[in-house]
Motif scaffolding. Sequence first.
Motif, PDB file in Angstrom:
ATOM      1  N   LYS A   7       7.876 -15.757  12.614  1.00  0.00           N
ATOM      2  CA  LYS A   7       8.901 -15.013  13.507  1.00  0.00           C
ATOM      3  C   LYS A   7      10.212 -15.795  13.163  1.00  0.00           C
ATOM      4  CE  LYS A   7       9.167 -12.462  17.780  1.00  0.00           C
ATOM      5  NZ  LYS A   7       8.639 -12.458  19.222  1.00  0.00           N
ATOM      6  N   MET A   8      10.273 -17.071  13.339  1.00  0.00           N
ATOM      7  CA  MET A   8      11.424 -17.936  13.110  1.00  0.00           C
ATOM      8  C   MET A   8      12.048 -17.583  11.885  1.00  0.00           C
ATOM      9  SD  MET A   8      11.726 -22.029  13.984  1.00  0.00           S
ATOM     10  CE  MET A   8      10.472 -22.933  12.890  1.00  0.00           C
ATOM     11  N   GLY A   9      11.146 -17.537  10.639  1.00  0.00           N
ATOM     12  CA  GLY A   9      11.804 -17.200   9.507  1.00  0.00           C
ATOM     13  C   GLY A   9      12.711 -15.920   9.606  1.00  0.00           C
ATOM     14  N   GLN A  10      12.105 -15.086  10.069  1.00  0.00           N
ATOM     15  CA  GLN A  10      12.611 -13.737  10.071  1.00  0.00           C
ATOM     16  C   GLN A  10      13.975 -13.646  11.011  1.00  0.00           C
ATOM     17  OE1 GLN A  10       9.119 -11.528  11.807  1.00  0.00           O
ATOM     18  NE2 GLN A  10       8.856 -10.517   9.534  1.00  0.00           N
ATOM     19  N   GLU A  11      13.846 -14.386  12.164  1.00  0.00           N
ATOM     20  CA  GLU A  11      15.210 -14.637  12.847  1.00  0.00           C
ATOM     21  C   GLU A  11      16.343 -15.017  11.981  1.00  0.00           C
ATOM     22  OE1 GLU A  11      14.571 -16.075  16.833  1.00  0.00           O
ATOM     23  OE2 GLU A  11      16.717 -16.390  17.117  1.00  0.00           O
ATOM     24  N   LEU A  12      15.852 -15.717  11.054  1.00  0.00           N
ATOM     25  CA  LEU A  12      17.005 -16.499  10.339  1.00  0.00           C
ATOM     26  C   LEU A  12      17.368 -15.637   9.050  1.00  0.00           C
ATOM     27  CD1 LEU A  12      15.806 -20.219  10.504  1.00  0.00           C
ATOM     28  CD2 LEU A  12      17.766 -19.392  11.475  1.00  0.00           C
ATOM     29  N   GLY A  13      16.845 -14.353   8.972  1.00  0.00           N
ATOM     30  CA  GLY A  13      16.933 -13.447   7.926  1.00  0.00           C
ATOM     31  C   GLY A  13      16.170 -13.513   6.824  1.00  0.00           C
ATOM     32  N   PHE A  14      15.125 -14.151   6.740  1.00  0.00           N
ATOM     33  CA  PHE A  14      13.866 -14.213   5.795  1.00  0.00           C
ATOM     34  C   PHE A  14      12.966 -13.216   5.910  1.00  0.00           C
ATOM     35  CE2 PHE A  14      16.388 -18.174   5.790  1.00  0.00           C
ATOM     36  CZ  PHE A  14      16.758 -18.403   4.849  1.00  0.00           C
ATOM     37  N   GLY A  15      12.235 -12.647   4.735  1.00  0.00           N
ATOM     38  CA  GLY A  15      11.271 -11.945   4.966  1.00  0.00           C
ATOM     39  C   GLY A  15      10.085 -12.547   5.308  1.00  0.00           C
ATOM     40  N   LYS A  16       9.099 -11.791   5.567  1.00  0.00           N
ATOM     41  CA  LYS A  16       7.713 -12.156   6.176  1.00  0.00           C
ATOM     42  C   LYS A  16       7.032 -13.091   5.079  1.00  0.00           C
ATOM     43  CE  LYS A  16       3.773 -10.342   8.372  1.00  0.00           C
ATOM     44  NZ  LYS A  16       2.688  -9.115   8.582  1.00  0.00           N
ATOM     45  N   ILE A  17       6.974 -12.616   3.719  1.00  0.00           N
ATOM     46  CA  ILE A  17       6.195 -13.527   2.574  1.00  0.00           C
ATOM     47  C   ILE A  17       6.913 -14.746   2.395  1.00  0.00           C
ATOM     48  CG2 ILE A  17       5.439 -13.170   0.485  1.00  0.00           C
ATOM     49  CD1 ILE A  17       4.226 -11.202   1.930  1.00  0.00           C
TER      50      ILE A  17
ATOM     51  N   ASN B 286      14.175 -19.133  17.888  1.00  0.00           N
ATOM     52  CA  ASN B 286      12.760 -18.532  18.626  1.00  0.00           C
ATOM     53  C   ASN B 286      11.934 -19.201  17.885  1.00  0.00           C
ATOM     54  OD1 ASN B 286      10.295 -17.114  19.146  1.00  0.00           O
ATOM     55  ND2 ASN B 286      11.620 -15.287  19.553  1.00  0.00           N
ATOM     56  N   TYR B 287      10.833 -19.872  18.738  1.00  0.00           N
ATOM     57  CA  TYR B 287       9.689 -20.993  18.270  1.00  0.00           C
ATOM     58  C   TYR B 287       8.642 -20.728  19.347  1.00  0.00           C
ATOM     59  CZ  TYR B 287       7.268 -24.995  16.400  1.00  0.00           C
ATOM     60  OH  TYR B 287       6.519 -26.003  15.750  1.00  0.00           O
ATOM     61  N   ASN B 288       7.810 -19.965  19.260  1.00  0.00           N
ATOM     62  CA  ASN B 288       6.825 -19.694  20.557  1.00  0.00           C
ATOM     63  C   ASN B 288       5.267 -19.761  19.950  1.00  0.00           C
ATOM     64  OD1 ASN B 288       5.778 -18.833  22.927  1.00  0.00           O
ATOM     65  ND2 ASN B 288       6.381 -16.795  22.523  1.00  0.00           N
ATOM     66  N   ILE B 289       4.713 -20.621  20.515  1.00  0.00           N
ATOM     67  CA  ILE B 289       3.394 -20.713  20.174  1.00  0.00           C
ATOM     68  C   ILE B 289       2.399 -20.460  21.464  1.00  0.00           C
ATOM     69  CG2 ILE B 289       1.563 -22.126  19.158  1.00  0.00           C
ATOM     70  CD1 ILE B 289       3.433 -23.598  17.523  1.00  0.00           C
ATOM     71  N   ASP B 290       1.450 -19.613  21.235  1.00  0.00           N
ATOM     72  CA  ASP B 290       0.649 -19.506  22.681  1.00  0.00           C
ATOM     73  C   ASP B 290      -0.694 -18.784  22.102  1.00  0.00           C
ATOM     74  OD1 ASP B 290      -0.787 -19.023  24.734  1.00  0.00           O
ATOM     75  OD2 ASP B 290       1.049 -17.826  25.930  1.00  0.00           O
ATOM     76  N   VAL B 291      -1.330 -19.997  21.526  1.00  0.00           N
ATOM     77  CA  VAL B 291      -2.638 -19.610  20.835  1.00  0.00           C
ATOM     78  C   VAL B 291      -3.848 -18.749  21.992  1.00  0.00           C
ATOM     79  CG1 VAL B 291      -4.709 -20.313  19.840  1.00  0.00           C
ATOM     80  CG2 VAL B 291      -2.481 -21.196  19.235  1.00  0.00           C
ATOM     81  N   ASP B 292      -3.741 -18.999  23.384  1.00  0.00           N
ATOM     82  CA  ASP B 292      -4.611 -18.058  24.087  1.00  0.00           C
ATOM     83  C   ASP B 292      -4.138 -16.705  24.036  1.00  0.00           C
ATOM     84  OD1 ASP B 292      -6.501 -19.735  25.189  1.00  0.00           O
ATOM     85  OD2 ASP B 292      -5.291 -20.369  27.000  1.00  0.00           O
ATOM     86  N   LYS B 293      -3.063 -16.598  23.597  1.00  0.00           N
ATOM     87  CA  LYS B 293      -2.437 -14.903  23.731  1.00  0.00           C
ATOM     88  C   LYS B 293      -2.420 -14.456  22.314  1.00  0.00           C
ATOM     89  CE  LYS B 293      -0.271 -14.811  28.055  1.00  0.00           C
ATOM     90  NZ  LYS B 293       0.978 -15.057  28.869  1.00  0.00           N
TER      91      LYS B 293
ATOM     92  N   VAL C  18      14.275 -25.511  19.783  1.00  0.00           N
ATOM     93  CA  VAL C  18      13.540 -25.849  20.976  1.00  0.00           C
ATOM     94  C   VAL C  18      12.309 -25.255  21.127  1.00  0.00           C
ATOM     95  CG1 VAL C  18      13.660 -26.014  23.472  1.00  0.00           C
ATOM     96  CG2 VAL C  18      15.813 -26.304  22.202  1.00  0.00           C
ATOM     97  N   PRO C  19      11.214 -26.123  20.627  1.00  0.00           N
ATOM     98  CA  PRO C  19       9.786 -25.355  20.641  1.00  0.00           C
ATOM     99  C   PRO C  19       9.361 -25.024  21.906  1.00  0.00           C
ATOM    100  CG  PRO C  19       9.409 -27.663  19.869  1.00  0.00           C
ATOM    101  CD  PRO C  19      10.904 -27.599  20.346  1.00  0.00           C
ATOM    102  N   ARG C  20       8.646 -23.749  22.202  1.00  0.00           N
ATOM    103  CA  ARG C  20       7.928 -23.365  23.506  1.00  0.00           C
ATOM    104  C   ARG C  20       6.621 -23.414  23.044  1.00  0.00           C
ATOM    105  NH1 ARG C  20       5.679 -18.596  25.796  1.00  0.00           N
ATOM    106  NH2 ARG C  20       5.751 -18.600  28.068  1.00  0.00           N
ATOM    107  N   ILE C  21       5.658 -24.261  23.444  1.00  0.00           N
ATOM    108  CA  ILE C  21       4.313 -24.221  23.202  1.00  0.00           C
ATOM    109  C   ILE C  21       3.551 -24.259  24.254  1.00  0.00           C
ATOM    110  CG2 ILE C  21       2.644 -25.344  21.953  1.00  0.00           C
ATOM    111  CD1 ILE C  21       4.559 -26.639  20.052  1.00  0.00           C
TER     112      ILE C  21
END
Lengths: 304, 315
Positions: free
Chosen positions: A128-138, A111-118, A78-81
Motif C-alpha cells: 500500500k505504501m508503494g502504491q501511494e508513492l505511485g508504484f505498482g503492486k508487483i 500511509n504505513y498501517n499494520i494491524d495483523v489482528d484485522k 510515521v508508522p501506525r502499528i
Amino acid sequence: MNNKITIGIPRALLYYKYNVLWQSFFKELGIDTLISPETNYEILENGKKNTMSEACLSMKIYVGHVDYLKDKVDYILVPRIVSLEKGMKLCTNFSALYDILNNTFDINILNYNIDVDKGITEELAFIKMGQELGFGKILSLNAYKAAKKEEYKQNKINYLLQEKRLNRNKTKVLLVCHTYNSNDNLVGKLVTDNLKEFGVDVIYADIINPDGDRLLYKNISKALYWTYNQELLNSIEEYKDKVDGIIFLSTFPCGPDSLVNEMCSHKIDKKMITILIDELSTIEGLQTRLESFIDILRKDRFYE
Amino acid sequence: MKNNAYLGVDIGSISTKGVIIDDSNNIIACEYIKTQGNPISAVKQLIKSLESKFDSNLYKIVSIGTTGSARKLAGKMLGATTIKNEITAHAIATISIHPDVRTIIEIGGQDSKIILVDKKIVTDYAMNTLCAAGTGAFLTNQAKRLDIDINDFGSIALMSKNPVKLAARCSVFAESDLVHKAQLGYKKEDIVSGLCKSIVNNYLNNVAKGKKILSPVVFQGGVSKNIGVVKAFEDELKTNVIVDDIGHLMGAYGIAIMSKKSVKDNDFSFRISDANFETKVYDCSGCANNCEVIRIYKDMKLMDSWGNKCENGLK
C-alpha cells in the motif's frame, strides 16, 4: 507522482528496529530518504514543547525528530502499528502515533498501517505504501521482499557480533531495554557509554537471533501480550546465564515496562537494577548507580 | 621516618566529611562541616581544619580518596588517587568495623540507600529515585514548619505515647496532612513521632521494598543521629539497630581505606586551602547538544573540564 520526492525518517522509536527494512525498501524503489540526526537537546526541547506532558520521554523525543524534518521533506514516515501477530498488541503509543502527529503538525504522512489482528500484514502495508508513492503492486512487493532479505542479513550480523562479545572474558551486563531507548543518544547511550568506560561488555536484549528459539519467554510469562516486551523476555531467558547482571532501563513513564520489569524482578534470580530515565540534565546520579552496581557484580574487595 | 597516613573526603549535599587514618585504619583526625551549597569552600575549610588536628611531624599523607556527590570536583582539587561512589565507600567502611554486618541502612540529606552484605561482600543495593522524600531534607523541612530545632527532634519524638499516622511519600502531601493533624489537636510530640515513623515506612516501602533485611543492621547517615527514627526502625524491624559514633563519617572513612590501594609517593600539602579555586559553568554552543560544561581553575589556570559530549566542548 514522480520519483523526485524525499521521505523523512525520524531517528527515533521504531526507526532503530526497522531502519534497514525501511531504507532498503525505498532504495529499491529509487526514492531518496532523509534521516534526522542523533537525538540532541535541541530535538528533545522541541519535542517537549509539542507534546502533552503525560507522554513518555521516548515519545517526546520522537515528536522532536518529526519537528526537525517537517520543513525539509515531502513525506514523513510515521508508522501506525496496532498488532504484529494475532492476539498480540503493541503499546498504545504505536497505534496512536499517526493521529498524534497528524494533529500536531501540518505534514504529509506516508500511509504505513499494520494491524495483523484485522488481517493487515506488514507485506500488505508495504504494498500500500508503494502504491501511494505511485508504484505498482508487483514492484512494491518485490522491493519489500528484497528489503526483508537485507533486514535478515543485518539482524544476523548484529547477533553474531553479540555472540562474540558473549564469549569474551569481561564483566558482562544484559541491558533489557527497548531498541528505541538503548540506541538513543540521550537515553541508552548515557548508560552504555558509562558501562564501556568501566570496562563492561554490554549484551543487548533487543538484539535477537533471527533463527533462534522464539518461545523461551514462556518460562517467565505465557500471558504477556505486548510483542516488544515479549521479545525482551525471550532474550532474558536466552542470555541470563551468560551474563553477570541485568540492567532494566526504561523511560518515564512507560506503562508496559513498569509492569514487566516489576514482574521480572520477582521471577528472575539474578543481580539486577532498574534505571528510569526522565528529562534529566545531570548524569551524576546515574553514574553513582551504575558504578556501585558494577562494583557488586565484580565482588570487589577493596579493603584487602 | 614518618608513618603513612591516608585521607578520605566525602562531600555530600548537606555536609562535608574528612577523615585521616593510619596503617591500621585508626582515625587520627576527622572533621564534619556543612557544605552550604559551596563544595569548593567546604573542602578548603575542611582541609584547613584537618591540618590543625594533624601531626605532620609524625605522619605524611600518601593517598587521597574522594566520594559523595561532589567527588569529581573535590578529587580534582585535592589530586585524589581514588574517586569512588558513596555506596561502595559506605559498605567498605562498615564491613571493616562490623565484619558480620548483613544490612546497611543509610539515610542522608538527599538520598537514602540500602546495602546488603554477605560474608564481607556487597550482594545487593537499592537507592531512592530522584525524589528526596523520606530523607534528611524532608525532616529538616518539617522541623522548621513545627518550629523545632532538628537536633531536638529525636528526643521530642521519644516523649510521644500516641504517634499520629502521616503520609511521608511527598513533602507536599505531608504538609497538608501535618497541618490537618495539628488542627485536630494532636500534641507536637505525637506529630514528631509520627514523622519518624513515616520516614521508616517510606524507606521500607520504597527503598528497601522486596529486600530481606537481616541482622545485624547498621544505620548510618545524618538521619541516624535522630534517635526517634532509630527507635522507629527498631520497632518496625523488631531487631536491634546499630548506630556508630562515627556513623556520619563512614563515607569518608571508607574512601580513605580504599585509597590505600592507590598510594603515591608524594607528600600531600595542606596548602590547598590557600589556593584559589574557581569553577565556571557554561552552556556550550559548539553543537546542538548544548552541553553544560564545567571548568575548574586553580589560581586562574585551567585544571580540568568535563560535561562535554564532544570535542567542541574543549575549545
